[in-house]
Design an enzyme around this catalytic site. Structure first.
Site, short mmCIF file in Angstrom:
data_model
loop_
_atom_site.label_atom_id
_atom_site.label_comp_id
_atom_site.label_asym_id
_atom_site.label_seq_id
_atom_site.Cartn_x
_atom_site.Cartn_y
_atom_site.Cartn_z
CD GLU A 251 81.10 -49.46 -11.27
OE1 GLU A 251 80.80 -48.45 -10.61
OE2 GLU A 251 82.27 -49.89 -11.34
CB CYS A 285 74.32 -43.72 -10.53
SG CYS A 285 75.58 -43.54 -11.78
P1 NAD Z 1 67.84 -52.39 -11.38
O1 NAD Z 1 68.73 -52.92 -10.34
O2 NAD Z 1 66.38 -52.45 -11.16
O3 NAD Z 1 68.08 -53.17 -12.77
C1 NAD Z 1 69.34 -53.19 -13.41
C2 NAD Z 1 69.42 -54.40 -14.31
O4 NAD Z 1 69.39 -55.58 -13.52
C3 NAD Z 1 68.27 -54.53 -15.31
O5 NAD Z 1 68.80 -54.93 -16.55
C4 NAD Z 1 67.42 -55.62 -14.70
O6 NAD Z 1 66.65 -56.34 -15.63
C5 NAD Z 1 68.47 -56.49 -14.07
N1 NAD Z 1 67.98 -57.36 -12.98
C6 NAD Z 1 66.94 -57.14 -12.15
N2 NAD Z 1 66.83 -58.17 -11.26
C7 NAD Z 1 67.84 -59.03 -11.55
C8 NAD Z 1 68.26 -60.26 -10.98
N3 NAD Z 1 67.63 -60.82 -9.94
N4 NAD Z 1 69.33 -60.88 -11.51
C9 NAD Z 1 70.00 -60.33 -12.55
N5 NAD Z 1 69.63 -59.16 -13.14
C10 NAD Z 1 68.56 -58.52 -12.64
O7 NAD Z 1 68.33 -50.91 -11.67
P2 NAD Z 1 67.71 -49.85 -12.68
O8 NAD Z 1 66.41 -49.36 -12.13
O9 NAD Z 1 67.71 -50.38 -14.06
O10 NAD Z 1 68.79 -48.68 -12.62
C11 NAD Z 1 68.81 -47.69 -11.66
C12 NAD Z 1 69.84 -47.98 -10.60
O11 NAD Z 1 71.12 -48.13 -11.21
C13 NAD Z 1 70.01 -46.83 -9.62
O12 NAD Z 1 70.18 -47.34 -8.33
C14 NAD Z 1 71.29 -46.14 -10.10
O13 NAD Z 1 71.94 -45.39 -9.11
C15 NAD Z 1 72.08 -47.31 -10.54
N6 NAD Z 1 73.12 -46.92 -11.48
C16 NAD Z 1 74.42 -47.01 -11.08
C17 NAD Z 1 75.42 -46.61 -11.94
C18 NAD Z 1 76.88 -46.70 -11.55
O14 NAD Z 1 77.72 -46.64 -12.43
N7 NAD Z 1 77.23 -46.85 -10.28
C19 NAD Z 1 75.11 -46.13 -13.21
C20 NAD Z 1 73.78 -46.06 -13.58
C21 NAD Z 1 72.79 -46.47 -12.71
#
Ligand code: NAD
Length: 508
Positions: A251, A285
């Site tokens: 997502e 998002c």
């Molecule tokens: P992010 O991708 O930076 O981090 C998300 C999670 O992934 C965190 O817990 C982080 O620690 C983890 N992570 C980071 N690198 C990783 C790796 N290499 N391997 C495994 N895990 C890793 O995103 P964010 O800044 O926390 O959130 C914002 C983003 O999320 C925006 O792009 C937003 O649109 C999206 N989002 C999508 C939805 C949806 O349902 N489609 C909902 C909420 C947020």
């Protein structure tokens, strides 16, 4: 639950990690709590405990799991003030927004708990003419252990689409919340444990840390990985999970458009655009980032949008419309996009380059920036809207669809809303509204392209966390007339040849 209790849970789960993750209030920088940074060893231990618990949790009846999930929801519902306070402190959003997020999450727990039996129970399918001496059933079985990795922007609502649905389907779950909101993740897990003291450890557990901890969870041997976050991280998750062919549901982000047709209720469209663009500081998002408005109604739409935007005030106090940017680097992206849009011919209708006042950003509306600008193409994740004047709905649809994302959209039109909605390249679309699908538990949620794939919520969300198990059970023998035997009868085979010609020999 106190922050200390949440920390204790996290430390317990750590088994003694050395590095500390500091969770801070994004408005003030004040320390909220410390959490361990779990490495592969501790993550592996959490997954082993979850696997041991999977046999008993997966072996419970749907009704027993429903009761456990509803006890969890009750625990959260009875402590919403404390929980909202923690969400406000760690994420920065106003208390009422925090409360709204909890309400939505509670609805999803309830829906998943109450619908799992209907969606996942064994069902008979027709065995077909060739196998009519068999009974055929298909059952949705849990995967076992699901790893869930969450973001910070809706730290309760968003992961709940994985946690509640995976649990209701009979999986145990190891959850890694965002490094910006570990306390909120710990609160969720502690509430489940406290509400269900009789359950074994590991039904729903927590690991904390940065991206490396998430990567360790991907490689830990979980049976499915549910990720919510950015597209860039989603791609890394997929690569890590590919090593073991671990299935994933992703997502990811969006660049959601709103189409405002000339027959729209302009006041309603402007109010909705302001809410979907600026609430939660635009860190949503499924928030609106791009508006395509027909020329005939452009000016009254802009006037109404300006009125709503200028009434908003970001801050950390009770009366604030929305809070700070949660991630310190968020303001830099917003600044870059505003400046790029203005450089690309955009006209600032509300705010402008100096609207960025770290950690806050005032509402910004930019008119007719070039569509190639980063402000139009990339996810901004801040309280900004680009508005583009279009000559027709066809042009609006074409531009709205000209993105690599495919998460969500909104349409305002009195007569053609649903028709336009069908043409938009998005997993979900709200008509004469914004984000309404996200609060409708029965509707599947998810996108395509850079927005990821797979679905949470609804029947599809329950199936996402289960795998079909097919059983064909012989009811009686047909001597000589069975396919899967060396003892086929020649006469029966000859009869089958005739049947095959009759049944398949003519098209149509
Ligand atoms: P992010 O991708 O930076 O981090 C998300 C999670 O992934 C965190 O817990 C982080 O620690 C983890 N992570 C980071 N690198 C990783 C790796 N290499 N391997 C495994 N895990 C890793 O995103 P964010 O800044 O926390 O959130 C914002 C983003 O999320 C925006 O792009 C937003 O649109 C999206 N989002 C999508 C939805 C949806 O349902 N489609 C909902 C909420 C947020």
């Amino acid at each position: 639950m106190t922050d200390t209790a949440a920390t204790a849970t996290a430390q317990q789960a750590a088994g003694g990690g050395e590095d500390q993750l500091r969770s801070t209030n994004p408005a003030t920088g004040a320390l909220v709590a410390r959490y361990p940074v779990h490495g592969p060893g501790e993550v592996g231990e959490a997954v082993r405990t979850a696997r041991a618990a999977a046999a008993s949790w997966g072996g419970l009846s749907f009704a027993e799991r429903e009761r456990a999930l509803l006890r969890w929801a009750a625990r959260l519902a009875n402590t919403t003030e404390r929980f909202s306070e923690l969400i406000h402190d760690e994420n920065g959003k106003p208390h009422e927004d925090a409360f709204a997020e909890v309400i939505l999450a509670l609805e999803h727990i309830r829906w998943a708990a109450k619908n799992a039996h209907r969606v996942l129970r064994p069902r008979k399918v027709s065995p077909g003419i060739l196998m009519s001496n068999f009974a055929a059933t298909v059952e949705q079985r849990p995967f076992g252990v699901v790893g869930a990795i969450g973001p910070w922007n809706y730290p309760v609502y968003t992961p709940m689409g994985s946690l509640a649905y995976a649990l209701a389907a009979g999986n145990t779950v190891v959850f890694k919340p965002s490094e910006y909101t570990p306390g909120i993740g710990a609160y969720l897990i502690d509430a489940f444990t406290e509400a269900n003291p009789e359950l074994p450890a590991g039904v729903l557990s927590l690991v904390t840390g940065y991206g490396e901890t998430g990567a360790a969870l991907c490689r830990s041997g979980v049976d499915k990985l549910a990720f919510t976050g950015s597209a860039a991280t989603g791609s890394k998750i997929m690569a890590a999970c590919a090593e073991r062919l671990t299935p994933v549901v992703l997502e990811c982000g969006g660049k959601d458009p709103m189409v405002v047709a000339e027959d729209a209720d302009i006041e309603a469209a402007a109010e909705a655009a302001a809410f979907a663009g600026f609430s939660n500081a635009g860190q949503t998002c499924i928030g609106i980032e791009r508006v395509y408005v027909q020329r005939a109604v452009r000016d009254p739409f802009l006037a109404a949008l300006r009125k709503h935007a200028e009434a908003l005030r970001p801050g950390g106090d009770v009366g604030a419309s929305y809070g700070p940017m949660t991630m310190p680097t968020g303001t830099e992206t917003v600044q870059r996009h505003i400046d790029a849009a203005l450089a690309a011919g955009g006209k600032a209708v509300v705010g402008g380059s100096d609207s960025v006042r770290k950690p806050y950003v005032n509402p910004v509306v930019i008119l007719d920036a070039d569509e190639s600008s980063a402000a139009v193409r990339e996810e901004t994740f801040g309280p900004t809207l680009t508005v583009r004047t279009v000559d027709s709905v066809d042009e609006a649809v074409e531009l709205a669809n000209a993105t690599e994302y495919g998460l969500a959209a909104s349409v305002f039109s009195a007569r053609r809303g649903e028709q336009i909605a069908r043409r938009l390249n998005a997993g979900a679309t709200a008509v004469n509204s914004v984000m309404a699908f996200a609060a409708t538990s029965g509707l599947p949620f998810g996108g395509h392209g850079q927005s990821g794939f797979g679905r949470i919520h609804g029947d599809e969300g329950l199936r996402e966390f289960s795998r079909p198990k097919s059983v064909a059970a012989k009811r009686f023998s047909v001597p000589g007339g069975e396919l899967f035997t060396f003892k086929r009868n020649r006469l029966v085979v000859a009869l089958l040849r005739r049947i095959v010609r009759l049944r398949h020999g003519r098209a149509g």
